[in-house]
Design an enzyme around this catalytic site. Structure first.
Site, PDB file in Angstrom:
ATOM      1  CG  HIS A 147      -2.891  -1.138  -3.886  1.00 41.54           C
ATOM      2  ND1 HIS A 147      -3.631   0.008  -3.716  1.00 41.54           N
ATOM      3  CD2 HIS A 147      -2.589  -1.577  -2.631  1.00 41.54           C
ATOM      4  CE1 HIS A 147      -3.757   0.258  -2.426  1.00 41.54           C
ATOM      5  NE2 HIS A 147      -3.138  -0.683  -1.743  1.00 41.54           N
ATOM      6  CD  GLU A 198      -4.835   2.351  -6.683  1.00 41.37           C
ATOM      7  OE1 GLU A 198      -5.345   3.487  -6.673  1.00 41.37           O
ATOM      8  OE2 GLU A 198      -4.015   1.976  -5.819  1.00 41.37           O
ATOM      9  CB  SER A 227      -0.863   0.058   1.258  1.00 40.67           C
ATOM     10  OG  SER A 227      -1.984  -0.753   1.132  1.00 40.67           O
ATOM     11  CG  ASN A 272      -4.171   4.063  -0.011  1.00 42.00           C
ATOM     12  OD1 ASN A 272      -5.379   4.155   0.213  1.00 42.00           O
ATOM     13  ND2 ASN A 272      -3.505   2.950   0.175  1.00 42.00           N
TER      14      ASN A 272
END
Ligand code: NAI
Length: 302
Positions: free
Chosen positions: A158, A170, A137, A208
């Site tokens: 991801h 992702e 992450s 994120n």
């Protein structure tokens, strides 16, 4: 263009065998969606009890899916659960488990040294064509894959928690990821039913990178005394249409996780104002108030 299209397709040998390393929250979900897409899956963990827990977790998650899909047909429910479970094997041995893999997905603890050590072991034991990926992450792929001999087969997948529910994947390409590797990773994502988006090897990728600084900006708004936590949460739910406010979301993710991600980015990019740590968050984590999982974070939970 047609010829080029053809040659690309010819290079894309199919992914049949997937090895997921790390049987935690993410690894077990990734194993489930892969097996559900009729791929053969091996799940590896250094800890046998994590494997046992993953086995039970996947089974009960599949049972929920089966109950929804075949509401009045107990036989069909059992058949669905066992057909997916039959495609998942569990192991504690990394080298053995990656030998036949077309794709390896790493989902172990978020620690650069442990990941590097694992990738060296994976590269030594896997076929020269095996795609090697990480579900990190917050770490940079360039750092995780630093010691890989062949970086062209390395990329990022991801996923989002909970993996069977969340539709997004992702697909991350770093400077050395080949076009062929990237294509295959995109195809794998579609095969497991996800909507794929492409992103470079940049902190936090897309989701994120926007979400974590937003959560910290909400904290700064509160720390300045501009608005209360519940009002900020209500405002973002009703005004921006978000399903959770920033404080509810932080408690759900875990305040320790939010802090870990931000501290890592801040260390790497000390001048980036969006990556500034929050004293309030630090003090809550120090006091063991890490969110929902500990019973208290920004809010208290029963
Ligand atoms: P977790 O703590 O639930 O699971 C990690 C598992 O890896 C544990 O079962 C542990 O025994 C195992 N493990 C640790 N070192 C190992 C090694 N050297 N070899 C084999 N197994 C090993 O962690 P979680 O939450 O599933 O996260 C895993 C990865 O996924 C991390 O890189 C994290 O950044 C990433 N991630 C996490 C998300 C989340 O919402 N929790 C979302 C997206 C990515």
């Amino acid at each position: 263009a047609a010829v080029r299209g053809l040659s690309t397709t010819a290079q894309l040998s199919k992914i049949n065998n997937v090895t997921v390393i790390g049987a935690g929250l993410m690894g077990s979900g990734i194993a489930q969606v892969s097996a559900n897409a009729k791929l053969n899956v091996v799940v590896v963990d250094s800890n046998q009890s994590a494997l046992d827990k993953a086995q039970k977790g996947i089974e009960s998650s599949l049972q929920r899916v089966a109950k929804k899909k075949h509401a009045d047909d107990a036989k069909a429910q059992t058949a669905l659960v066992s057909s997916v479970l039959d495609r998942i094997k569990m192991s504690t041995n990394v080298s053995d488990s990656v030998k036949d893999a077309d794709l390896v997905i790493e989902a172990i603890v978020e620690n650069i040294d442990i990941k590097r050590k694992l990738f060296a072991e994976v590269e030594a034991a896997a076929k020269p064509t095996t795609l090697i990926t990480t579900n990190t992450s917050s770490l940079r792929l360039a750092d995780i894959g630093l010691n890989l001999k062949d970086k062209t087969r390395f990329g990022g997948l991801h996923f989002f928690n909970p993996v069977p529910m969340m539709k997004l994947l992702e697909v991350v390409r770093h400077n050395d990821t080949s076009d062929d590797t990237f294509q295959k990773l995109m195809e794998y994502g579609k095969a497991v039913g996800k909507t794929t988006v492409a992103c470079k090897d940049t902190p936090g990728f897309i989701v994120n990178r926007l979400l974590v600084p937003y959560m910290f900006e909400a904290l700064r708004l509160y720390e300045r005394g501009d608005a209360s936590m519940p009002d900020i949460d209500v405002a973002m739910k009703l005004g921006a249409g978000y399903p959770m406010g920033p404080f509810e979301l932080s408690d759900y993710v875990g305040l320790d996780t939010c802090k870990f991600i931000m501290d890592g980015w801040h260390k790497q990019y000390p001048d980036e104002v969006a990556f500034k740590p929050s004293p309030l968050l630090d003090s809550l984590v120090d006091a063991g108030k890490t969110g929902r999982k500990s019973g208290e974070g920004f809010y208290k939970y029963k």
